[in-house]
Design a protein around this motif. Structure first.
Motif, PDB file in Angstrom:
ATOM      1  N   ASN A 209      16.197  -6.872 -52.334  1.00  0.00           N
ATOM      2  CA  ASN A 209      16.581  -6.252 -53.599  1.00  0.00           C
ATOM      3  C   ASN A 209      17.242  -7.296 -54.494  1.00  0.00           C
ATOM      4  N   ALA A 210      16.415  -7.983 -55.280  1.00  0.00           N
ATOM      5  CA  ALA A 210      16.915  -9.041 -56.165  1.00  0.00           C
ATOM      6  C   ALA A 210      17.111  -8.565 -57.594  1.00  0.00           C
ATOM      7  N   ALA A 211      16.754  -7.326 -57.896  1.00  0.00           N
ATOM      8  CA  ALA A 211      16.943  -6.800 -59.248  1.00  0.00           C
ATOM      9  C   ALA A 211      18.433  -6.694 -59.556  1.00  0.00           C
ATOM     10  N   GLY A 212      18.809  -7.079 -60.764  1.00  0.00           N
ATOM     11  CA  GLY A 212      20.223  -7.000 -61.110  1.00  0.00           C
ATOM     12  C   GLY A 212      20.453  -7.084 -62.600  1.00  0.00           C
ATOM     13  N   ARG A 213      21.659  -6.711 -62.995  1.00  0.00           N
ATOM     14  CA  ARG A 213      22.056  -6.728 -64.403  1.00  0.00           C
ATOM     15  C   ARG A 213      23.446  -7.354 -64.502  1.00  0.00           C
TER      16      ARG A 213
ATOM     17  N   PHE B  67      21.663  -8.400 -52.707  1.00  0.00           N
ATOM     18  CA  PHE B  67      22.292  -9.518 -53.399  1.00  0.00           C
ATOM     19  C   PHE B  67      23.652  -9.125 -53.941  1.00  0.00           C
ATOM     20  N   SER B  68      24.618  -9.997 -53.682  1.00  0.00           N
ATOM     21  CA  SER B  68      25.940  -9.897 -54.283  1.00  0.00           C
ATOM     22  C   SER B  68      26.141 -11.133 -55.145  1.00  0.00           C
ATOM     23  N   THR B  69      27.360 -11.606 -55.244  1.00  0.00           N
ATOM     24  CA  THR B  69      27.696 -12.800 -56.008  1.00  0.00           C
ATOM     25  C   THR B  69      28.941 -13.443 -55.418  1.00  0.00           C
TER      26      THR B  69
ATOM     27  N   GLY C  83      19.396   0.204 -32.982  1.00  0.00           N
ATOM     28  CA  GLY C  83      18.302   0.606 -32.115  1.00  0.00           C
ATOM     29  C   GLY C  83      16.917   0.475 -32.729  1.00  0.00           C
ATOM     30  N   ARG C  84      16.821   0.101 -34.009  1.00  0.00           N
ATOM     31  CA  ARG C  84      15.519   0.004 -34.671  1.00  0.00           C
ATOM     32  C   ARG C  84      15.044  -1.431 -34.864  1.00  0.00           C
ATOM     33  N   ASP C  85      15.832  -2.412 -34.430  1.00  0.00           N
ATOM     34  CA  ASP C  85      15.477  -3.829 -34.550  1.00  0.00           C
ATOM     35  C   ASP C  85      15.256  -4.220 -36.016  1.00  0.00           C
ATOM     36  N   ILE C  86      16.153  -3.754 -36.879  1.00  0.00           N
ATOM     37  CA  ILE C  86      16.102  -4.080 -38.310  1.00  0.00           C
ATOM     38  C   ILE C  86      17.425  -4.708 -38.702  1.00  0.00           C
ATOM     39  N   THR C  87      17.371  -5.843 -39.404  1.00  0.00           N
ATOM     40  CA  THR C  87      18.588  -6.511 -39.853  1.00  0.00           C
ATOM     41  C   THR C  87      18.894  -6.168 -41.308  1.00  0.00           C
ATOM     42  N   VAL C  88      20.191  -6.205 -41.618  1.00  0.00           N
ATOM     43  CA  VAL C  88      20.666  -5.938 -42.976  1.00  0.00           C
ATOM     44  C   VAL C  88      21.688  -7.012 -43.327  1.00  0.00           C
ATOM     45  N   ASN C  89      21.424  -7.768 -44.372  1.00  0.00           N
ATOM     46  CA  ASN C  89      22.346  -8.808 -44.814  1.00  0.00           C
ATOM     47  C   ASN C  89      22.391  -8.855 -46.334  1.00  0.00           C
ATOM     48  N   THR C  90      23.446  -9.458 -46.849  1.00  0.00           N
ATOM     49  CA  THR C  90      23.596  -9.645 -48.285  1.00  0.00           C
ATOM     50  C   THR C  90      23.832 -11.122 -48.575  1.00  0.00           C
ATOM     51  N   VAL C  91      23.102 -11.651 -49.540  1.00  0.00           N
ATOM     52  CA  VAL C  91      23.264 -13.030 -49.982  1.00  0.00           C
ATOM     53  C   VAL C  91      24.089 -13.022 -51.271  1.00  0.00           C
ATOM     54  N   ALA C  92      25.107 -13.868 -51.316  1.00  0.00           N
ATOM     55  CA  ALA C  92      25.999 -13.945 -52.480  1.00  0.00           C
ATOM     56  C   ALA C  92      25.918 -15.346 -53.075  1.00  0.00           C
ATOM     57  N   PRO C  93      24.990 -15.568 -54.003  1.00  0.00           N
ATOM     58  CA  PRO C  93      24.856 -16.909 -54.587  1.00  0.00           C
ATOM     59  C   PRO C  93      26.066 -17.297 -55.418  1.00  0.00           C
ATOM     60  N   GLY C  94      26.277 -18.603 -55.526  1.00  0.00           N
ATOM     61  CA  GLY C  94      27.208 -19.140 -56.501  1.00  0.00           C
ATOM     62  C   GLY C  94      26.462 -19.411 -57.798  1.00  0.00           C
ATOM     63  N   PRO C  95      27.005 -20.258 -58.675  1.00  0.00           N
ATOM     64  CA  PRO C  95      26.322 -20.568 -59.933  1.00  0.00           C
ATOM     65  C   PRO C  95      24.909 -21.099 -59.670  1.00  0.00           C
TER      66      PRO C  95
ATOM     67  N   HIS D 295      16.761 -13.679 -37.162  1.00  0.00           N
ATOM     68  CA  HIS D 295      16.884 -12.256 -36.867  1.00  0.00           C
ATOM     69  C   HIS D 295      18.162 -11.888 -36.107  1.00  0.00           C
ATOM     70  N   TRP D 296      18.881 -12.873 -35.585  1.00  0.00           N
ATOM     71  CA  TRP D 296      20.137 -12.559 -34.895  1.00  0.00           C
ATOM     72  C   TRP D 296      21.283 -12.404 -35.890  1.00  0.00           C
ATOM     73  N   ILE D 297      21.075 -12.784 -37.131  1.00  0.00           N
ATOM     74  CA  ILE D 297      22.098 -12.614 -38.162  1.00  0.00           C
ATOM     75  C   ILE D 297      21.957 -11.211 -38.728  1.00  0.00           C
ATOM     76  N   ASN D 298      23.025 -10.428 -38.649  1.00  0.00           N
ATOM     77  CA  ASN D 298      22.936  -9.013 -39.028  1.00  0.00           C
ATOM     78  C   ASN D 298      24.289  -8.523 -39.524  1.00  0.00           C
ATOM     79  N   GLY D 299      24.272  -7.774 -40.620  1.00  0.00           N
ATOM     80  CA  GLY D 299      25.488  -7.193 -41.158  1.00  0.00           C
ATOM     81  C   GLY D 299      26.404  -8.188 -41.841  1.00  0.00           C
ATOM     82  N   GLN D 300      25.848  -9.300 -42.326  1.00  0.00           N
ATOM     83  CA  GLN D 300      26.672 -10.388 -42.838  1.00  0.00           C
ATOM     84  C   GLN D 300      26.537 -10.574 -44.347  1.00  0.00           C
ATOM     85  N   ILE D 301      27.586 -11.182 -44.931  1.00  0.00           N
ATOM     86  CA  ILE D 301      27.557 -11.635 -46.321  1.00  0.00           C
ATOM     87  C   ILE D 301      27.471 -13.154 -46.283  1.00  0.00           C
ATOM     88  N   LEU D 302      26.398 -13.737 -46.795  1.00  0.00           N
ATOM     89  CA  LEU D 302      26.210 -15.174 -46.804  1.00  0.00           C
ATOM     90  C   LEU D 302      26.465 -15.704 -48.204  1.00  0.00           C
ATOM     91  N   ARG D 303      27.512 -16.509 -48.352  1.00  0.00           N
ATOM     92  CA  ARG D 303      27.843 -17.078 -49.656  1.00  0.00           C
ATOM     93  C   ARG D 303      27.093 -18.405 -49.809  1.00  0.00           C
TER      94      ARG D 303
END
Length: 249
Positions: free
Chosen positions: A93-97, A142-144, A177-189, A235-243
């Motif tokens: 989900n890269a859409a943003g305002r 996506f975060s920031t 239990g579904r073998d699905i990962t969820v992560n958020t990427v927080a770019p800088g400038p 795939h072992w990275i899950n539930g994380q915020i990556l800055r």
């Protein structure tokens, strides 16, 4: 092209895929062998350019219009992905305002628009992804990095993105239990039209020197992070915020 070794061809849905980071993500995932559904809100021509770039390199892609905050439109987006390519394995989900204003001066209608796209939009796309992703799949939001740096004038934007960070681990745990990962990427400038709009050369230079690496990020820098998170290697990275910000806070 490199591909993950799966029993089926992998498919990605990328919202906001017509420009900037979203486009770079589409192109990188296609290079990795995924079929890509390029979502866009308004700029059909830019989305078609993204598709053309992918197909010219031997990849598979289609463009689909949808407002990410409209649950019916997003459902139709996922339906199209399944009709075209047989399923969904990756959702980005890269859409943003973005709207910049001191909190005291912010037009509340602008606040509503930012929250609708960034927060409601992410929630709607995440909800549909949770229902449709196949085993082994990944959802990336996506975060920031401004959530941590807390620059003035970013109040509305950070309010929307901080909420996204808060639900990342919750959704990861709900998909146990579904073998699905969820992560958020927080770019800088990052040197995108969205980031550069309204900033003068001095301000851009100052922001470029903020990370220890002393440059702006590129959309391709961020796309490589997303490609890793959605690959079997990540795939072992899950539930994380990556800055992904070159060493900022």
């Amino acid at each position: 092209m490199t591909t993950d070794h799966r029993t089926h061809a992998r498919v990605a849905v990328v919202t906001g895929g017509s420009r900037g980071i979203g486009r770079a993500v589409c192109e990188r995932l296609a290079q990795n062998g995924l079929a890509v559904v390029v979502n866009y809100a308004r700029d059909a021509a830019a989305a078609k350019e993204t598709v053309a770039t992918i197909t010219a390199a031997g990849g598979r892609a289609v463009s689909v219009q949808a407002d990410v905050a409209d649950e019916n439109a997003v459902t139709a987006l996922f339906d199209r992905a399944e009709q075209e390519f047989g399923g969904v394995d990756v959702v980005v989900n890269a859409a943003g305002r973005l709207a910049l204003s001191p909190i005291a001066d912010l037009d509340l209608e602008v606040l509503d628009a930012v929250l609708r796209t960034n927060l409601r939009g992410t929630f709607v796309v995440a909800q549909r992804a949770a229902r449709r992703l196949r085993a082994g799949g990944s959802f990336v939001a996506f975060s920031t990095s401004v959530v941590a740096t807390r620059f003035p004038a970013y109040g509305a934007y950070v309010a929307s993105k901080g909420a996204i960070e808060s639900i990342t681990l919750i959704l990861a745990r709900e998909l146990r239990g579904r073998d699905i990962t969820v992560n958020t990427v927080a770019p800088g400038p990052t040197a995108t039209d969205l980031f550069l709009d309204g900033k003068g050369p001095e301000q851009i230079e100052q922001l470029a020197k903020a990370p220890p690496l002393e440059r702006l990020g590129t959309p391709q820098d961020i796309a490589r992070v997303v490609a890793f998170l959605t690959s079997s290697e990540g795939h072992w990275i899950n539930g994380q915020i990556l800055r992904a910000n070159g060493g900022m806070v």
